[in-house]
Design an enzyme around this catalytic site. Structure first.
Site, PDB file in Angstrom:
ATOM      1  N   SER A  16     -15.680   4.225   3.083  1.00 20.21           N
ATOM      2  CA  SER A  16     -16.222   3.673   4.271  1.00 20.21           C
ATOM      3  C   SER A  16     -14.868   3.321   5.339  1.00 20.21           C
ATOM      4  O   SER A  16     -15.036   2.977   6.411  1.00 20.21           O
ATOM      5  CB  SER A  16     -16.399   2.107   3.532  1.00 20.21           C
ATOM      6  OG  SER A  16     -15.504   1.632   3.089  1.00 20.21           O
ATOM      7  N   LYS A  68       1.576  24.305  -8.695  1.00 21.94           N
ATOM      8  CA  LYS A  68       1.398  23.114  -7.657  1.00 21.94           C
ATOM      9  C   LYS A  68       1.998  23.489  -6.433  1.00 21.94           C
ATOM     10  O   LYS A  68       1.437  23.132  -5.403  1.00 21.94           O
ATOM     11  CB  LYS A  68       2.447  22.179  -8.304  1.00 21.94           C
ATOM     12  CG  LYS A  68       1.966  21.198  -9.213  1.00 21.94           C
ATOM     13  CD  LYS A  68       3.072  20.164  -9.510  1.00 21.94           C
ATOM     14  CE  LYS A  68       2.586  18.781 -10.258  1.00 21.94           C
ATOM     15  NZ  LYS A  68       3.944  17.871 -10.297  1.00 21.94           N
ATOM     16  N   ASN A 110      -1.462   4.566   4.794  1.00 23.06           N
ATOM     17  CA  ASN A 110      -2.352   4.305   3.651  1.00 23.06           C
ATOM     18  C   ASN A 110      -2.714   2.986   3.943  1.00 23.06           C
ATOM     19  O   ASN A 110      -2.140   2.215   4.485  1.00 23.06           O
ATOM     20  CB  ASN A 110      -1.617   4.458   2.319  1.00 23.06           C
ATOM     21  CG  ASN A 110      -2.592   4.231   1.080  1.00 23.06           C
ATOM     22  OD1 ASN A 110      -3.837   4.651   1.005  1.00 23.06           O
ATOM     23  ND2 ASN A 110      -2.012   3.386   0.093  1.00 23.06           N
ATOM     24  N   HIS A 112      -4.291  -0.295   1.728  1.00 23.72           N
ATOM     25  CA  HIS A 112      -4.049  -0.824   0.304  1.00 23.72           C
ATOM     26  C   HIS A 112      -4.891  -2.149   0.305  1.00 23.72           C
ATOM     27  O   HIS A 112      -4.623  -2.924   1.155  1.00 23.72           O
ATOM     28  CB  HIS A 112      -2.768  -1.085  -0.306  1.00 23.72           C
ATOM     29  CG  HIS A 112      -2.712  -1.482  -1.653  1.00 23.72           C
ATOM     30  ND1 HIS A 112      -2.869  -0.456  -2.676  1.00 23.72           N
ATOM     31  CD2 HIS A 112      -2.436  -2.456  -2.078  1.00 23.72           C
ATOM     32  CE1 HIS A 112      -2.772  -1.147  -3.972  1.00 23.72           C
ATOM     33  NE2 HIS A 112      -2.446  -2.479  -3.624  1.00 23.72           N
ATOM     34  N   ASP A 153       2.034   3.233  -2.755  1.00 24.84           N
ATOM     35  CA  ASP A 153       2.160   1.771  -2.085  1.00 24.84           C
ATOM     36  C   ASP A 153       3.544   1.642  -1.573  1.00 24.84           C
ATOM     37  O   ASP A 153       4.045   0.242  -1.717  1.00 24.84           O
ATOM     38  CB  ASP A 153       1.496   0.845  -3.124  1.00 24.84           C
ATOM     39  CG  ASP A 153      -0.001   0.944  -3.504  1.00 24.84           C
ATOM     40  OD1 ASP A 153      -0.591   1.660  -2.657  1.00 24.84           O
ATOM     41  OD2 ASP A 153      -0.398   0.934  -4.661  1.00 24.84           O
TER      42      ASP A 153
HETATM   43  C1  GRF Z   1     -10.245   0.694  -0.287  1.00 23.10           C
HETATM   44  O1  GRF Z   1     -10.343  -0.713  -0.871  1.00 23.10           O
HETATM   45  C2  GRF Z   1      -9.179   1.079  -0.106  1.00 23.10           C
HETATM   46  O2  GRF Z   1      -8.111   0.178   0.357  1.00 23.10           O
HETATM   47  C3  GRF Z   1      -8.506   1.406  -1.747  1.00 23.10           C
HETATM   48  O3  GRF Z   1      -9.866   2.264  -2.093  1.00 23.10           O
HETATM   49  C4  GRF Z   1     -10.832   1.546  -1.458  1.00 23.10           C
HETATM   50  C5  GRF Z   1     -11.504   2.886  -0.606  1.00 23.10           C
HETATM   51  O4  GRF Z   1     -12.724   2.360  -0.188  1.00 23.10           O
HETATM   52  N1  GRF Z   1      -7.367   2.227  -1.500  1.00 23.10           N
HETATM   53  P1  GRF Z   1     -13.783   3.518   0.813  1.00 23.10           P
HETATM   54  O5  GRF Z   1     -13.707   4.694   0.158  1.00 23.10           O
HETATM   55  O6  GRF Z   1     -12.610   3.648   2.139  1.00 23.10           O
HETATM   56  O7  GRF Z   1     -14.882   2.888   1.157  1.00 23.10           O
END
Ligand code: GRF
Length: 199
Positions: A16, A68, A110, A112, A153
């Protein structure tokens, strides 16, 4: 400004956040185009979203290579082929190979689903994050966009937005509230980065 930046989005699941980046790119809120979507899971729904939008995809599984190093060099070759300039991790549950982190240093983001530096690190993903927030009794949570590197993170925080934790919240209800703000802030933060506003 010059031509939109080429972005590779890395996913492991529903995608999403990928969709929010695609939508922002389409309406010009994000000065970039999603050139490639990479997933470590062949069945990730996000790959279908990419295909629906005519975006090329790659399934990247280190286990499918002899080493790897071979995996990393194939990934880098693919990113080169698509002239990728930025990497946006969006629900990607793996770490990037060190060679990719080095090459794209300062150009990897990223998202989070918590207010880092709280509730981050290895094992802090998906419902684990929201369970930990609820167990702590915190009155708010939120989403964080940050620079990514080879530590989970870690990296400079670019943007955060808070949401309230409400009485009776479950990990699912809190996750849904946080996800909404993820979709809001990720395109903005990535656009800012591309425009050089974090330099
Ligand atoms: C989100 O909550 C993102 O922050 C986390 O994983 C989830 C992924 O959701 N790291 P989507 O695949 O983008 O719907």
């Amino acid at each position: 400004m010059e031509t939109p930046a080429n972005i590779a989005v890395f996913i492991s699941g529903g995608g999403s956040n990928l969709q929010s980046l695609i939508d922002a790119s389409r309406d010009g809120r994000l000065h970039g185009r999603i050139a490639l979507v990479v997933s470590n899971k062949a069945g990730a729904y996000g790959l279908e979203r990419a295909r629906n939008e005519g975006i090329d995809t790659m399934v990247y599984r280190v286990k499918n290579y002899s080493s790897k190093e071979a995996a990393a060099s194939d990934l880098l070759a693919m990113l080169d082929e698509y002239r990728v300039q930025y990497i946006a991790l969006a629900g990607y549950l793996k770490l990037l190979p060190a060679a990719a982190v080095k090459k794209y240093s300062g150009r990897i983001t990223n998202i989070h689903p918590a207010l880092l530096p709280k509730y981050g690190g290895k094992g802090m993903y998906g419902h684990h994050v929201h369970e930990a927030v609820l167990a702590s009794g915190d009155s708010e949570s939120g989403a964080t966009v940050h620079m990514a590197d080879e530590i989970y993170d870690n990296g400079r925080i670019l943007m955060q937005k808070t949401v309230p934790v409400k009485p009776g919240d479950t990990p699912d209800s809190l996750a849904a509230r946080v996800l909404k703000v993820e979709h809001e802030i990720y395109p903005i933060a990535l656009d800012n980065l591309i425009r050089g506003e974090y330099e």
